[in-house]
Design an enzyme around this catalytic site. Structure first.
Site, PDB file in Angstrom:
ATOM      1  N   GLU A  13      37.054  24.672  11.767  1.00 15.39           N
ATOM      2  CA  GLU A  13      36.021  24.690  12.799  1.00 15.39           C
ATOM      3  C   GLU A  13      34.730  24.025  12.336  1.00 15.39           C
ATOM      4  O   GLU A  13      34.463  23.904  11.133  1.00 15.39           O
ATOM      5  CB  GLU A  13      35.722  26.110  13.264  1.00 15.39           C
ATOM      6  CG  GLU A  13      35.024  27.000  12.275  1.00 15.39           C
ATOM      7  CD  GLU A  13      34.633  28.345  12.875  1.00 15.39           C
ATOM      8  OE1 GLU A  13      34.099  28.375  14.007  1.00 15.39           O
ATOM      9  OE2 GLU A  13      34.873  29.370  12.202  1.00 15.39           O
ATOM     10  N   GLU A  26      33.688  36.046  20.506  1.00 13.14           N
ATOM     11  CA  GLU A  26      33.031  36.097  19.205  1.00 13.14           C
ATOM     12  C   GLU A  26      31.522  36.048  19.426  1.00 13.14           C
ATOM     13  O   GLU A  26      30.830  35.177  18.921  1.00 13.14           O
ATOM     14  CB  GLU A  26      33.506  34.943  18.315  1.00 13.14           C
ATOM     15  CG  GLU A  26      33.160  35.184  16.840  1.00 13.14           C
ATOM     16  CD  GLU A  26      33.478  33.993  15.952  1.00 13.14           C
ATOM     17  OE1 GLU A  26      34.053  34.188  14.883  1.00 13.14           O
ATOM     18  OE2 GLU A  26      33.135  32.857  16.331  1.00 13.14           O
TER      19      GLU A  26
END
Length: 257
Positions: free
Chosen positions: A144, A239
């Protein structure tokens, strides 16, 4: 669209072993988490306790980070530094084995902050080792990008930079964290249109405060509608840092449904 809860950022008012049940009580059947142990090789009692907490709650573990160092102190991964490489390698089989016990198929390998001993070739070698190990159980390793405002030494701060790494390690995929990408000003609509088929996982939070959707600037109804109609078929991980109690932060989801 199927959502899961990241237990490392939601329900933090509870001990980790109580969070899977809290997620289930809130109506979720899937969870994910950052590396939940203090070191790269926890003892069997710790692994067994968390396994029981997840299975007893009746939720599925769908995402897990490899050990990324001490994140509260600013660590953001281990695989690119010569000083931390062995710690990452020690953690590979433990992470893959724990994920396999619980049927988890997405493993996140944070690249690591830029330091005096950063080694790009070593990072690729470690990522390849993790990918090979994960592949034995059918799991995918994802990479990521993080935003540079909060992660000033993390080198992968755009989808383009993350794809440069992913392109060099067959079998890896992109973790599209819309919060970090949104903070960096990326066009999420264009990214979904052009690269959704390369997403290995998606995580969401609003910009700029990282609260739940509806607390910031991103048009999540439109973004998630586009994602649902894209080639991406995986889950969407929540998240975010809840504004208020975690259990009361899901109203946006009910409204969207």
């Amino acid at each position: 669209m199927h959502y899961d809860v990241n237990l490392s950022i939601l329900f933090t008012e509870l001990p980790m072993l109580e969070r899977p049940a809290a997620a289930a009580d809130a109506g979720f059947d899937a969870v994910e988490m950052w590396w939940p142990f203090d070191g790269p090789v926890p003892d069997d009692k710790e692994l067994d306790a968390l396994t029981r907490a997840i299975t007893d709650a009746g939720v599925q573990l769908v995402g897990l980070n490899f050990d990324a160092g001490h994140m509260p102190s600013g660590d953001r991964g281990l695989l690119s530094s010569r000083a931390t490489s062995q710690r990452f390698r020690d953690n590979i089989d433990v992470t893959v084995g724990f994920a396999e016990r619980l049927g988890c198929r997405v493993l996140n390998a944070l690249y690591g902050n830029t330091t005096d001993d950063t080694d790009a070739e070593l990072a690729l070698e470690n990522l390849a080792l993790a990918t090979k190990a994960a592949g034995r159980s059918g799991a995918t390793v994802v990479v990521e990008a993080l935003n540079s405002y909060e992660n000033t030494r993390y080198p992968l701060t755009s989808s383009a930079r993350a794809f440069q790494v992913i392109d060099q390690v067959p079998g890896t995929a992109f973790l599209a964290d819309f919060y970090h990408l949104g903070r960096m000003g990326e066009d999420l609509t264009a990214l979904i249109a052009s690269h959704a088929n390369r997403f290995g996982h998606v995580q969401i939070a609003d910009v700029p405060g990282r609260g739940q959707p509806g607390t910031g600037e991103l048009d999540y109804p439109a973004i998630l509608h586009q994602l649902e109609n894209s080639p991406y078929g995986g889950l969407v991980g929540l998240e975010y840092k809840p504004v208020g109690p975690s259990s009361e932060s899901f109203g946006w989801l009910e409204a969207m449904r």
